[in-house]
Design a protein around this motif. Sequence first.
Motif, PDB file in Angstrom:
ATOM      1  N   PRO A   1       0.730  -1.012   0.020  1.00  0.00           N
ATOM      2  CA  PRO A   1       0.047   0.006   0.008  1.00  0.00           C
ATOM      3  C   PRO A   1       0.878   1.319  -0.019  1.00  0.00           C
ATOM      4  O   PRO A   1       1.984   1.088   0.288  1.00  0.00           O
ATOM      5  N   GLY A   2       0.061   2.424  -0.332  1.00  0.00           N
ATOM      6  CA  GLY A   2       0.882   3.629  -0.117  1.00  0.00           C
ATOM      7  C   GLY A   2       0.349   4.545   0.840  1.00  0.00           C
ATOM      8  O   GLY A   2      -0.785   4.457   0.949  1.00  0.00           O
ATOM      9  N   TYR A   3       1.204   5.656   1.010  1.00  0.00           N
ATOM     10  CA  TYR A   3       1.011   6.768   1.832  1.00  0.00           C
ATOM     11  C   TYR A   3       1.369   7.958   1.605  1.00  0.00           C
ATOM     12  O   TYR A   3       2.632   7.911   1.351  1.00  0.00           O
ATOM     13  N   THR A   4       0.804   9.012   1.409  1.00  0.00           N
ATOM     14  CA  THR A   4       1.455  10.096   0.840  1.00  0.00           C
ATOM     15  C   THR A   4       1.496  11.274   1.743  1.00  0.00           C
ATOM     16  O   THR A   4       0.150  11.642   2.637  1.00  0.00           O
ATOM     17  N   GLY A   5       2.435  12.300   2.113  1.00  0.00           N
ATOM     18  CA  GLY A   5       2.528  13.542   2.920  1.00  0.00           C
ATOM     19  C   GLY A   5       2.925  12.965   4.192  1.00  0.00           C
ATOM     20  O   GLY A   5       3.470  11.765   4.661  1.00  0.00           O
ATOM     21  N   GLU A   6       2.826  13.988   5.022  1.00  0.00           N
ATOM     22  CA  GLU A   6       3.353  13.640   6.393  1.00  0.00           C
ATOM     23  C   GLU A   6       2.620  12.475   7.325  1.00  0.00           C
ATOM     24  O   GLU A   6       1.642  12.204   7.171  1.00  0.00           O
ATOM     25  N   LEU A   7       3.818  11.897   7.831  1.00  0.00           N
ATOM     26  CA  LEU A   7       3.173  10.807   8.633  1.00  0.00           C
ATOM     27  C   LEU A   7       2.887  11.408  10.197  1.00  0.00           C
ATOM     28  O   LEU A   7       3.574  11.287  10.926  1.00  0.00           O
ATOM     29  N   TYR A   8       1.772  12.006  10.227  1.00  0.00           N
ATOM     30  CA  TYR A   8       1.498  12.586  11.308  1.00  0.00           C
ATOM     31  C   TYR A   8       0.959  11.756  12.704  1.00  0.00           C
ATOM     32  O   TYR A   8       0.451  10.729  12.405  1.00  0.00           O
ATOM     33  N   LEU A   9       1.683  12.163  13.592  1.00  0.00           N
ATOM     34  CA  LEU A   9       1.873  11.543  14.951  1.00  0.00           C
ATOM     35  C   LEU A   9       0.573  11.980  15.730  1.00  0.00           C
ATOM     36  O   LEU A   9       0.998  13.102  16.152  1.00  0.00           O
ATOM     37  N   GLU A  10      -0.283  11.261  16.030  1.00  0.00           N
ATOM     38  CA  GLU A  10      -1.423  11.716  17.054  1.00  0.00           C
ATOM     39  C   GLU A  10      -0.981  11.595  18.605  1.00  0.00           C
ATOM     40  O   GLU A  10      -1.417  10.906  19.410  1.00  0.00           O
ATOM     41  N   ASN A  11       0.047  12.152  18.737  1.00  0.00           N
ATOM     42  CA  ASN A  11       0.669  11.961  20.119  1.00  0.00           C
ATOM     43  C   ASN A  11       1.940  13.213  19.985  1.00  0.00           C
ATOM     44  O   ASN A  11       2.433  13.621  18.949  1.00  0.00           O
ATOM     45  N   HIS A  12       2.345  13.499  21.215  1.00  0.00           N
ATOM     46  CA  HIS A  12       3.687  14.434  21.468  1.00  0.00           C
ATOM     47  C   HIS A  12       3.607  15.962  20.559  1.00  0.00           C
ATOM     48  O   HIS A  12       4.654  16.273  20.348  1.00  0.00           O
TER      49      HIS A  12
ATOM     50  N   TRP B   1       6.007  16.486  26.527  1.00  0.00           N
ATOM     51  CA  TRP B   1       5.804  15.883  25.087  1.00  0.00           C
ATOM     52  C   TRP B   1       4.313  16.233  24.635  1.00  0.00           C
ATOM     53  O   TRP B   1       3.920  16.358  23.563  1.00  0.00           O
ATOM     54  N   ASN B   2       3.294  16.045  25.470  1.00  0.00           N
ATOM     55  CA  ASN B   2       1.928  15.960  25.156  1.00  0.00           C
ATOM     56  C   ASN B   2       1.276  17.169  25.332  1.00  0.00           C
ATOM     57  O   ASN B   2       1.310  17.367  26.596  1.00  0.00           O
ATOM     58  N   ILE B   3       0.224  17.861  24.765  1.00  0.00           N
ATOM     59  CA  ILE B   3      -0.789  18.735  25.040  1.00  0.00           C
ATOM     60  C   ILE B   3      -1.849  17.775  25.147  1.00  0.00           C
ATOM     61  O   ILE B   3      -2.264  17.071  23.826  1.00  0.00           O
ATOM     62  N   GLU B   4      -2.473  17.497  26.163  1.00  0.00           N
ATOM     63  CA  GLU B   4      -3.874  16.485  26.173  1.00  0.00           C
ATOM     64  C   GLU B   4      -4.821  17.056  25.367  1.00  0.00           C
ATOM     65  O   GLU B   4      -5.028  18.185  25.057  1.00  0.00           O
ATOM     66  N   PRO B   5      -5.626  15.877  24.688  1.00  0.00           N
ATOM     67  CA  PRO B   5      -6.745  16.304  23.808  1.00  0.00           C
ATOM     68  C   PRO B   5      -7.771  17.345  24.112  1.00  0.00           C
ATOM     69  O   PRO B   5      -8.246  17.845  23.194  1.00  0.00           O
ATOM     70  N   ASP B   6      -8.233  17.458  25.426  1.00  0.00           N
ATOM     71  CA  ASP B   6      -9.144  18.470  26.005  1.00  0.00           C
ATOM     72  C   ASP B   6      -8.531  19.744  26.235  1.00  0.00           C
ATOM     73  O   ASP B   6      -9.305  20.391  26.770  1.00  0.00           O
ATOM     74  N   THR B   7      -7.351  19.896  26.120  1.00  0.00           N
ATOM     75  CA  THR B   7      -6.842  21.162  26.660  1.00  0.00           C
ATOM     76  C   THR B   7      -7.437  22.353  26.223  1.00  0.00           C
ATOM     77  O   THR B   7      -7.720  23.503  27.004  1.00  0.00           O
ATOM     78  N   TYR B   8      -7.658  22.258  24.673  1.00  0.00           N
ATOM     79  CA  TYR B   8      -8.495  23.561  24.087  1.00  0.00           C
ATOM     80  C   TYR B   8      -9.863  23.613  24.600  1.00  0.00           C
ATOM     81  O   TYR B   8     -10.455  24.520  23.715  1.00  0.00           O
ATOM     82  N   ASP B   9     -10.437  22.616  25.127  1.00  0.00           N
ATOM     83  CA  ASP B   9     -11.958  22.942  25.138  1.00  0.00           C
ATOM     84  C   ASP B   9     -12.385  24.195  25.832  1.00  0.00           C
ATOM     85  O   ASP B   9     -13.515  24.510  25.550  1.00  0.00           O
ATOM     86  N   ALA B  10     -11.462  24.476  26.936  1.00  0.00           N
ATOM     87  CA  ALA B  10     -12.095  25.891  27.665  1.00  0.00           C
ATOM     88  C   ALA B  10     -11.001  26.764  27.986  1.00  0.00           C
ATOM     89  O   ALA B  10     -10.124  26.057  28.821  1.00  0.00           O
ATOM     90  N   PRO B  11     -10.915  27.855  27.476  1.00  0.00           N
ATOM     91  CA  PRO B  11      -9.852  28.792  27.995  1.00  0.00           C
ATOM     92  C   PRO B  11      -9.954  29.218  29.587  1.00  0.00           C
ATOM     93  O   PRO B  11     -11.088  29.068  29.897  1.00  0.00           O
ATOM     94  N   LEU B  12      -8.781  29.452  29.975  1.00  0.00           N
ATOM     95  CA  LEU B  12      -9.119  30.116  31.389  1.00  0.00           C
ATOM     96  C   LEU B  12      -9.754  31.363  31.671  1.00  0.00           C
ATOM     97  O   LEU B  12      -9.319  32.364  30.707  1.00  0.00           O
ATOM     98  N   GLU B  13     -10.610  31.550  32.372  1.00  0.00           N
ATOM     99  CA  GLU B  13     -11.349  32.783  32.592  1.00  0.00           C
ATOM    100  C   GLU B  13     -11.188  32.962  34.201  1.00  0.00           C
ATOM    101  O   GLU B  13     -11.722  32.376  34.996  1.00  0.00           O
ATOM    102  N   PRO B  14     -10.653  34.455  34.413  1.00  0.00           N
ATOM    103  CA  PRO B  14     -10.088  35.490  33.632  1.00  0.00           C
ATOM    104  C   PRO B  14      -8.873  34.943  33.191  1.00  0.00           C
ATOM    105  O   PRO B  14      -7.999  34.272  33.779  1.00  0.00           O
TER     106      PRO B  14
END
Length: 925
Positions: free
Chosen positions: A436-447, A627-640
Amino acid sequence: MFETIENLCETVAPLQVEVWTSPEPLPFERRFEGTFQKLEIGRSWGSLFDCGWFRFSGTVPPGERPEELALRLDVNGELLMVDAAGRPLRALTNLSSIFDRRIGTPEKLYMPLSELNISGGKFEVWADAGCNDLFGALQLNGTVRFAELVRRPARLIADYFDQRFEREAAEAGCSSDGLPVYATGHSHLDLAWLWPLRESHRKGVRTFATALANQKTYPWYCFGASQPQLYCWVAEQAPELFEALRRREAEGRWELQGAMWVEADTHIPDGESLMRQFIYGQAYWRETFGHEVRTVWLPDIFGYSGSLPGIAKLNGAEYVLTMKNAWNLFNPFPYNAFNWTGIDGSRVLAYRLPEETYNGSANPAAVMKCQRQDAQRAVSGASLMLYGIGDGGAGPGETHLELLARMADRPVFPPVIHAGAEEFFDRIAAKRDSLPGYTGELYLENHQGTFTSCELIKRLNRSYERNRQELEFASVVWGKPLPPWYDEFEKEVLLMQFHDVLPGTSIERVYREAEERHACWMERIGEWYGTRKEACFFNPTSAPLTRFQKTAEGWRLLQLPPFAWGGSRPWNGSPVRAQENMLDNGVIRVGFDTQGGVAGWFDHRTGRELLTAPALFRLYADKGNAWNIEPDTYDAPLEPGLQLVSQRIYADGPVGCCRQEYRYGNSRMRAEFRLNADASACEVFVTLEWRDPEHLMRFELPGTVDADTAQYAAQYGFEEFSTRSADSVERAQYEIAAQRWVRIADETAALSLVSDCKYGFSVKNGRLNITLLRCAERPGSFIGKDDKARSGDARYNDLGHHEFAFAFAVDHGDATLPMELAEWLNRPVAAAPETASDAGCKLDWTGGQFAVTMMRPAWQGGGVLLRVYERFGKSGVLPELPGVRLTAVRPDGRALGGISATEFHPFEIKTFRVQFSNNRSSMNQ
């Protein structure tokens, strides 16, 4: 019968233990300069990363058979056993060392007397020690655990491994599909990570010595190691060991692995850096061993740039070994053996290790995992297993090799072939058209956090890359030879791009020392230039330069075309207008609100507002690690979030500025939004004192331009990623690496975010985001061990002072805008040396479809080398260059035949040897 490997012996007599310790390593001939201690079992001998020369003394009792005797040693550190002249013999590893016990145990405890040439009577042996385990931790306070002479009868050892093998084979449910598993001994060795660089010099010697010692016992054993930098260190520290290694390589029992100088990160280094990883790597293999290496060896990096296949192919590498993409958090990577196509259309054969580790245990379960989990095995016809203790070095030990020895001629096992990885790749290459083939960046869903962690090292890297470009240009145009230390400088740049250094995942000491090394290099570079001219500057890039300079006489304009030098002239254009809440230069208008946000961004050329809501700095709780930004990090910004303390908007001739002061917790920030005359971009210069751990900062720009894909800059081109979150693949791409710019376009306009040394971006549903700061725990503290107290700046990345810049820009089809803005944003303009004159060669370059990343003196053969690439992703022809003769060559300048010099396919990279017919040459497109 002995139950475990660590007590696979009978005690004969205790040993006397003495040590001479020092904070840094001492050579064998200076071993007595350390602080002396006489030790007993259970006593500590040092602190973390201390060094020591141990002397073990004892007596072989009468009647003992020396061939059955060994030393059992464990000083809760790494040991290198040496002969009477201080030459390396074999390394030992402590029982308590950190390691993933699911794939084996790391200890190496036994030193056979036969390898020490001890046949009886009194004896003493020496060992060089590091007070750290394989993973840079201080175990059991550095106490001596074992130091004794033991009996290890060969028959009992064989019985132990026979029984263990049969038990593990039954548990693994072994069966054979008849296809082979290639087994390559290996030791992944991070050149810095949880230990300082200097310890990797020693780890390399220890690892190589053990491999060579084991090859004497197991004549079928094939070992391989990567990274020319590591081989250089070993050759310097242990020349006789290195010569033994060369002999094993000539016999075909030692594999040279990896075409790059180090196992580098591939997201953050620029294109020229990645190219030189290969140039210097392959040059070393050719000059030292007589041949190049055809495999790109990157099992542990944090994602694979889509530019890599093209760069690899240009440098003679056709295979890529991976592993890390098995670590995806959301979508399993579908292939093991596959054809990987890069952004320029180049295709390489890639392989992802099916055992999902480069630290294979070599037990029956490991071999069966390779057979069962290789998705392409039925087509490719073989699988590959790497086995041995790695990350901190050490390599295969007795257990690995004894278990493998028992797999030979067993019908219930797939055939095990002991060979190097290149032999495996050559075999499956025959079936590549069916894979099989794959094109472009081998994006790592981690780190994804590594794109931002440790601002310091990323800034130093950009400084190195800029200085390299400037030095080479200055040498070409003014005829000043590159300094004699220049190769050393280049290798320093490449070393600092190692995949645990540049991403920001090493301990604090690594970065402290990197900053000290950088300062020394900058001093040497300054001495090479000598006195600089006060009013003559040079542009070493293919991007035009425009700068406004304020002097006592008023504003001046410095405009330099590509590859030119000269002075500024008085500025007499239209000034930027400043009002109560906005800046306007007649091209764009930028408005500001009282909360610290960019309230408006208006494009005069189209009459279009470019924001749907204010663009602003946002803070998020960052509970990840380096290494990691947790997947839910951007769910809610800090207020204030950041609170605006003051705002001042003013204009001075060609420059308008909105200076905003912010505070948050213990932190303070100043952001200067600058709008220059006639510019399509607003540049933002940030000075930050950050004192609040576990926070992440982004600048978020909600634009009116929307499209299904956005462009992310890559080395020698760009890639497109979806701006949607319609499926799990798109949702997993919440942070994507870019070479300092991203761009999204519709029918009438394109918006860009550009950075000087920030690499983490996202563009989702019209919102452009750049991550500016991650104050997460350093790796040492993350695993519970660090080389400094677990408090203050040592515990967290990026506490302290920061200065950086970014910009937001609009264009109307001119895709060069973010490319050229990224080249010059926040870059000091270099002053020409006092000796500069118009006698040098000039190359006029007007941009367009092609860009230049290198103009330097040739490595060999004289003349000048020019590296050019097509930057729009379209086929094109490089126009003839009056007064210039171009000859296509290999990336390092060696001859290359049969290649068109002027026809380029999308994102193609070409290197030319340039001959100038006149001092001044012209290049217009």
